[in-house]
Scaffold this motif. Structure first.
Motif, mmCIF file in Angstrom:
data_model
loop_
_atom_site.group_PDB
_atom_site.id
_atom_site.type_symbol
_atom_site.label_atom_id
_atom_site.label_comp_id
_atom_site.label_asym_id
_atom_site.label_seq_id
_atom_site.Cartn_x
_atom_site.Cartn_y
_atom_site.Cartn_z
ATOM 1 N N LEU A 147 -3.345 56.740 -10.080
ATOM 2 C CA LEU A 147 -1.911 56.994 -9.968
ATOM 3 C C LEU A 147 -1.189 55.810 -9.316
ATOM 4 N N SER A 148 -1.741 55.298 -8.233
ATOM 5 C CA SER A 148 -1.113 54.157 -7.560
ATOM 6 C C SER A 148 -1.084 52.939 -8.470
ATOM 7 N N GLU A 149 -2.186 52.709 -9.167
ATOM 8 C CA GLU A 149 -2.258 51.579 -10.100
ATOM 9 C C GLU A 149 -1.217 51.718 -11.199
ATOM 10 N N ALA A 150 -1.067 52.936 -11.703
ATOM 11 C CA ALA A 150 -0.104 53.181 -12.778
ATOM 12 C C ALA A 150 1.311 52.859 -12.323
ATOM 13 N N LYS A 151 1.640 53.246 -11.087
ATOM 14 C CA LYS A 151 2.979 52.963 -10.559
ATOM 15 C C LYS A 151 3.212 51.461 -10.437
ATOM 16 N N VAL A 152 2.204 50.750 -9.971
ATOM 17 C CA VAL A 152 2.316 49.295 -9.833
ATOM 18 C C VAL A 152 2.489 48.641 -11.194
ATOM 19 N N LEU A 153 1.697 49.085 -12.159
ATOM 20 C CA LEU A 153 1.780 48.511 -13.498
ATOM 21 C C LEU A 153 3.168 48.702 -14.110
ATOM 22 N N LEU A 154 3.727 49.884 -13.948
ATOM 23 C CA LEU A 154 5.050 50.143 -14.508
ATOM 24 C C LEU A 154 6.115 49.289 -13.830
ATOM 25 N N THR A 155 5.978 49.109 -12.535
ATOM 26 C CA THR A 155 6.927 48.253 -11.816
ATOM 27 C C THR A 155 6.796 46.808 -12.282
ATOM 28 N N GLN A 156 5.567 46.331 -12.373
ATOM 29 C CA GLN A 156 5.333 44.940 -12.792
ATOM 30 C C GLN A 156 5.840 44.674 -14.202
ATOM 31 N N ASN A 157 5.732 45.669 -15.055
ATOM 32 C CA ASN A 157 6.107 45.498 -16.462
ATOM 33 C C ASN A 157 7.466 46.111 -16.797
ATOM 34 N N ARG A 158 8.246 46.376 -15.755
ATOM 35 C CA ARG A 158 9.610 46.877 -15.922
ATOM 36 C C ARG A 158 9.687 48.107 -16.816
ATOM 37 N N GLY A 159 8.719 48.971 -16.666
ATOM 38 C CA GLY A 159 8.747 50.238 -17.378
ATOM 39 C C GLY A 159 8.269 50.209 -18.807
ATOM 40 N N HIS A 160 7.780 49.065 -19.269
ATOM 41 C CA HIS A 160 7.326 48.963 -20.659
ATOM 42 C C HIS A 160 5.845 49.349 -20.738
ATOM 43 N N LEU A 161 5.599 50.462 -21.369
ATOM 44 C CA LEU A 161 4.269 51.059 -21.385
ATOM 45 C C LEU A 161 3.249 50.215 -22.134
ATOM 46 N N ARG A 162 3.639 49.559 -23.209
ATOM 47 C CA ARG A 162 2.688 48.810 -24.023
ATOM 48 C C ARG A 162 2.009 47.715 -23.200
ATOM 49 N N ALA A 163 2.790 47.011 -22.407
ATOM 50 C CA ALA A 163 2.216 45.963 -21.556
ATOM 51 C C ALA A 163 1.284 46.568 -20.508
ATOM 52 N N CYS A 164 1.641 47.722 -19.991
ATOM 53 C CA CYS A 164 0.788 48.398 -19.004
ATOM 54 C C CYS A 164 -0.548 48.801 -19.624
ATOM 55 N N LEU A 165 -0.504 49.345 -20.815
ATOM 56 C CA LEU A 165 -1.716 49.815 -21.474
ATOM 57 C C LEU A 165 -2.685 48.674 -21.775
ATOM 58 N N ARG A 166 -2.151 47.483 -21.995
ATOM 59 C CA ARG A 166 -3.041 46.340 -22.227
ATOM 60 C C ARG A 166 -3.887 46.042 -20.994
ATOM 61 N N ASP A 167 -3.347 46.312 -19.828
ATOM 62 C CA ASP A 167 -4.102 46.085 -18.592
ATOM 63 C C ASP A 167 -5.094 47.204 -18.311
ATOM 64 N N VAL A 168 -4.770 48.419 -18.773
ATOM 65 C CA VAL A 168 -5.657 49.559 -18.536
ATOM 66 C C VAL A 168 -6.761 49.622 -19.584
ATOM 67 N N ALA A 169 -6.432 49.326 -20.823
ATOM 68 C CA ALA A 169 -7.367 49.511 -21.936
ATOM 69 C C ALA A 169 -8.702 48.806 -21.759
ATOM 70 N N PRO A 170 -8.756 47.553 -21.293
ATOM 71 C CA PRO A 170 -10.061 46.905 -21.164
ATOM 72 C C PRO A 170 -11.007 47.645 -20.235
ATOM 73 N N LYS A 171 -10.479 48.377 -19.268
ATOM 74 C CA LYS A 171 -11.331 49.112 -18.333
ATOM 75 C C LYS A 171 -11.905 50.365 -18.970
ATOM 76 N N THR A 172 -11.148 50.935 -19.916
ATOM 77 C CA THR A 172 -11.580 52.206 -20.490
ATOM 78 C C THR A 172 -12.208 52.046 -21.865
ATOM 79 N N LYS A 173 -11.815 50.967 -22.565
ATOM 80 C CA LYS A 173 -12.301 50.765 -23.934
ATOM 81 C C LYS A 173 -12.722 49.315 -24.102
ATOM 82 N N PRO A 174 -13.816 48.896 -23.446
ATOM 83 C CA PRO A 174 -14.205 47.490 -23.460
ATOM 84 C C PRO A 174 -14.549 46.948 -24.839
ATOM 85 N N ASN A 175 -14.822 47.815 -25.791
ATOM 86 C CA ASN A 175 -15.228 47.341 -27.110
ATOM 87 C C ASN A 175 -14.085 47.263 -28.100
ATOM 88 N N THR A 176 -12.833 47.563 -27.615
ATOM 89 C CA THR A 176 -11.696 47.566 -28.542
ATOM 90 C C THR A 176 -10.853 46.337 -28.319
#
Length: 299
Positions: free
Chosen positions: A270-299
């Motif tokens: 939750l804390s990470e998600a809040k930071v990501l949204l702040t860093q990316n000015r609320g744009h979810l696509r940019a946030c998901l690029r930072d999260v995805a490698p941790k959850t889907k390393p093969n994609t």
């Protein structure tokens, strides 16, 4: 100057047509009105960008109009908090005579330039004004635009009459060259249809530019009823590629904030998600690029 939009259609009078032909004439008029917006797309896009910058900077969007144009503006303004969670404090509606509460709009209020000038005292240099008038000469609308300009406020003017005073006074001038109305003087018809479409286009583009739309989904909706909570759950599940139960749990954890819930469901804390949204000015696509490698390393 273009023929005034309220002047009657030069074809057969609508009351002399068969019911079917009258309905067809009305529909043709509305379709043509929508097409009139096509030539103004560049200006509509500029308006969306201006409003988005204003909202992002904490400014207020002021809608000003009279009569049926005021109703079109009111409808657009009232949708923004629910659709995109734009703060109600950043939206003001200035309608000649006030917003009607009993279905009555006195016509005389559109001539009140003094009331418009008083209303414009609420605007600040960090704000933007969207002023709508079919004729482009409505005294209330024009006075508001002039007063806003005098205060250094950017004005977006929407009118159905080319080269009108409102468009001349506007920083972004959106000219909608709609044909004469099928019922002379009733600008709630074709002119109103074109105005409503353009206002929708502006506000939707604002949502896109602010990151409140993701893959065509209302990712920043306000889920304040059963239907919208289900919609939020569906949105989170689709974007994060998780089951409905996981989407629901993420929404509960985040206070039904769909953007945060999507990131949590995708694997962020939750804390990470809040930071990501702040860093990316609320744009979810940019946030998901930072999260995805941790959850889907093969994609």
């Amino acid at each position: 100057m273009q023929t005034h939009t309220s002047q009657g259609n030069r074809g057969a009078a609508i009351d002399q047509l068969s019911e079917r032909d009258a309905m067809s004439a009305m529909l043709t008029s509305h379709i043509a009105a929508l097409e009139a917006a096509r030539s103004a797309i560049a200006d509509i896009s500029a308006a969306g960008a201006l409003v988005a910058r204003t909202v992002a900077a904490g400014g207020t969007v002021h809608y000003a109009a009279a009569g049926s144009s005021g109703l079109m503006a009111l409808a657009d303004a009232c949708e923004l908090p629910g659709t995109f969670q734009i703060s109600p404090g950043q939206i003001r509606i200035h309608m000649a005579g006030g917003v009607p509460t009993e279905g009555v709009m006195p016509g005389s209020t559109e001539d009140d330039r003094e009331d418009a000038a008083r209303a414009a005292c609420a605007v600040d240099q960090n704000d933007v004004a969207i002023v709508v008038s079919a004729s482009g000469t409505t005294p209330y609308a024009l006075a508001f635009a002039e007063a806003a300009c005098a205060r250094g406020v950017s004005v977006i003017g929407i009118a159905n009459t080319a080269n009108s005073a409102l468009l001349a006074a506007s920083d972004v001038a959106i000219s909608l060259n709609t044909a004469p109305e099928v019922v002379e003087g009733s600008t709630r018809l074709a002119a109103g249809t074109a105005q409503k479409a353009v206002l929708n286009m502006i506000s939707t583009q604002v949502g896109v530019l602010l990151g409140h739309v993701h893959d065509g989904l209302m990712i920043n909706l306000n889920p304040d009823n059963i239907k919208l909570r289900q919609r939020a759950s569906d949105i989170v599940a689709r974007i994060a590629c998780v089951a409905a139960d996981d989407a629901d749990e993420a929404l509960r954890m985040t206070g039904y904030n769909a953007k945060l819930a999507t990131l949590v469901a995708a694997g962020a804390g939750l804390s990470e998600a809040k930071v990501l949204l702040t860093q990316n000015r609320g744009h979810l696509r940019a946030c998901l690029r930072d999260v995805a490698p941790k959850t889907k390393p093969n994609t």
